[in-house]
Design a protein around this motif. Structure first.
Motif, mmCIF file in Angstrom:
data_model
loop_
_atom_site.group_PDB
_atom_site.id
_atom_site.type_symbol
_atom_site.label_atom_id
_atom_site.label_comp_id
_atom_site.label_asym_id
_atom_site.label_seq_id
_atom_site.Cartn_x
_atom_site.Cartn_y
_atom_site.Cartn_z
ATOM 1 N N MET A 37 0.842 -1.177 0.000
ATOM 2 C CA MET A 37 0.000 0.000 0.000
ATOM 3 C C MET A 37 0.891 1.245 0.000
ATOM 4 N N MET A 38 0.534 2.200 -0.816
ATOM 5 C CA MET A 38 1.321 3.424 -0.934
ATOM 6 C C MET A 38 1.026 4.380 0.229
ATOM 7 N N ILE A 39 2.029 5.147 0.570
ATOM 8 C CA ILE A 39 1.868 6.176 1.593
ATOM 9 C C ILE A 39 1.302 7.441 0.951
ATOM 10 N N ILE A 40 1.864 7.807 -0.181
ATOM 11 C CA ILE A 40 1.355 8.951 -0.948
ATOM 12 C C ILE A 40 1.166 8.506 -2.395
ATOM 13 N N ASP A 41 0.301 9.208 -3.097
ATOM 14 C CA ASP A 41 0.083 8.872 -4.492
ATOM 15 C C ASP A 41 0.411 10.070 -5.382
ATOM 16 N N LEU A 42 0.367 9.833 -6.678
ATOM 17 C CA LEU A 42 0.730 10.873 -7.634
ATOM 18 C C LEU A 42 -0.189 12.094 -7.560
ATOM 19 N N PRO A 43 -1.522 11.936 -7.492
ATOM 20 C CA PRO A 43 -2.367 13.141 -7.417
ATOM 21 C C PRO A 43 -2.053 14.030 -6.203
ATOM 22 N N LEU A 44 -1.857 13.432 -5.036
ATOM 23 C CA LEU A 44 -1.515 14.222 -3.848
ATOM 24 C C LEU A 44 -0.157 14.903 -4.026
ATOM 25 N N THR A 45 0.787 14.173 -4.559
ATOM 26 C CA THR A 45 2.130 14.715 -4.766
ATOM 27 C C THR A 45 2.089 15.880 -5.750
ATOM 28 N N ARG A 46 1.324 15.739 -6.821
ATOM 29 C CA ARG A 46 1.204 16.827 -7.798
ATOM 30 C C ARG A 46 0.595 18.069 -7.151
ATOM 31 N N LYS A 47 -0.413 17.895 -6.301
ATOM 32 C CA LYS A 47 -1.008 19.037 -5.594
ATOM 33 C C LYS A 47 0.033 19.688 -4.676
ATOM 34 N N TRP A 48 0.752 18.859 -3.923
ATOM 35 C CA TRP A 48 1.759 19.351 -2.985
ATOM 36 C C TRP A 48 2.830 20.168 -3.711
ATOM 37 N N LEU A 49 3.206 19.708 -4.902
ATOM 38 C CA LEU A 49 4.235 20.387 -5.690
ATOM 39 C C LEU A 49 3.672 21.528 -6.526
ATOM 40 N N ARG A 50 2.397 21.825 -6.345
ATOM 41 C CA ARG A 50 1.721 22.901 -7.086
ATOM 42 C C ARG A 50 1.694 22.638 -8.583
ATOM 43 N N GLU A 51 1.261 21.416 -8.915
ATOM 44 C CA GLU A 51 1.001 20.997 -10.296
ATOM 45 C C GLU A 51 2.196 21.141 -11.245
ATOM 46 N N PRO A 52 3.198 20.297 -11.065
ATOM 47 C CA PRO A 52 4.318 20.303 -12.013
ATOM 48 C C PRO A 52 3.847 19.787 -13.381
ATOM 49 N N PRO A 53 4.675 19.923 -14.414
ATOM 50 C CA PRO A 53 4.274 19.457 -15.744
ATOM 51 C C PRO A 53 3.974 17.953 -15.756
ATOM 52 N N GLU A 54 2.967 17.570 -16.529
ATOM 53 C CA GLU A 54 2.576 16.149 -16.596
ATOM 54 C C GLU A 54 3.697 15.267 -17.124
ATOM 55 N N GLU A 55 4.571 15.817 -17.928
ATOM 56 C CA GLU A 55 5.665 14.998 -18.455
ATOM 57 C C GLU A 55 6.632 14.561 -17.352
ATOM 58 N N ASP A 56 6.510 15.136 -16.160
ATOM 59 C CA ASP A 56 7.341 14.727 -15.029
ATOM 60 C C ASP A 56 6.712 13.604 -14.201
ATOM 61 N N ASP A 57 5.540 13.126 -14.590
ATOM 62 C CA ASP A 57 4.843 12.103 -13.797
ATOM 63 C C ASP A 57 5.666 10.833 -13.609
ATOM 64 N N GLU A 58 6.375 10.402 -14.634
ATOM 65 C CA GLU A 58 7.193 9.193 -14.506
ATOM 66 C C GLU A 58 8.298 9.410 -13.473
ATOM 67 N N ILE A 59 8.930 10.574 -13.524
ATOM 68 C CA ILE A 59 9.975 10.914 -12.551
ATOM 69 C C ILE A 59 9.380 10.976 -11.150
ATOM 70 N N LEU A 60 8.210 11.608 -11.033
ATOM 71 C CA LEU A 60 7.566 11.718 -9.714
ATOM 72 C C LEU A 60 7.230 10.349 -9.145
ATOM 73 N N ASN A 61 6.720 9.444 -9.973
ATOM 74 C CA ASN A 61 6.414 8.089 -9.489
ATOM 75 C C ASN A 61 7.674 7.383 -9.003
ATOM 76 N N LEU A 62 8.766 7.571 -9.715
ATOM 77 C CA LEU A 62 10.042 6.986 -9.306
ATOM 78 C C LEU A 62 10.482 7.549 -7.959
ATOM 79 N N ILE A 63 10.393 8.866 -7.805
ATOM 80 C CA ILE A 63 10.822 9.510 -6.561
ATOM 81 C C ILE A 63 9.896 9.135 -5.402
ATOM 82 N N ILE A 64 8.597 9.019 -5.656
ATOM 83 C CA ILE A 64 7.653 8.588 -4.617
ATOM 84 C C ILE A 64 8.060 7.213 -4.086
ATOM 85 N N GLY A 65 8.321 6.282 -4.997
ATOM 86 C CA GLY A 65 8.727 4.937 -4.590
ATOM 87 C C GLY A 65 10.025 4.951 -3.800
ATOM 88 N N ALA A 66 10.973 5.784 -4.228
ATOM 89 C CA ALA A 66 12.254 5.870 -3.524
ATOM 90 C C ALA A 66 12.080 6.477 -2.135
#
Length: 99
Positions: A1-30
């Motif tokens: 089970m994830m602690i945080i997900d991509l939608p919450l992370t995107r809100k927290w970061l004030r909506e970064p570009p969608e092309e960064d979603d793969e990077i964000l998912n990698l960083i979330i997992g790390a």
């Protein structure tokens, strides 16, 4: 089970570009793996301290991608260490502690 997900992370970061979603998912997992390895405990999305820890770490690693390494940057190190200490010392689920 994830602690945080991509939608919450995107809100927290004030909506970064969608092309960064793969990077964000990698960083979330790390960040979640970092928390587990540092505490020896598994957290889920019900622990707000763990969620905040991961969001702070993701933000640091995302905003400082060129400097990313195995530890947080100097500017957030104190906050990260303080949160880790608290998360490491949480009572086990169901354990009762006195104040």
């Amino acid at each position: 089970m994830m602690i945080i997900d991509l939608p919450l992370t995107r809100k927290w970061l004030r909506e970064p570009p969608e092309e960064d979603d793969e990077i964000l998912n990698l960083i979330i997992g790390a960040a979640e793996a970092y928390l587990k390895n540092a505490t020896g405990r598994v957290f889920d999305s019900t622990n707000n301290q763990a969620r905040l820890f991961c969001l702070v770490l993701v933000t640091d690693w995302y905003e400082n991608r060129e400097l990313i390494g195995i530890k947080p940057s100097d500017k957030v190190r104190f906050s990260i260490q303080s949160m880790l200490l608290q998360l490491q010392n949480l009572p086990d689920e169901g354990e009762v502690t006195s104040v």
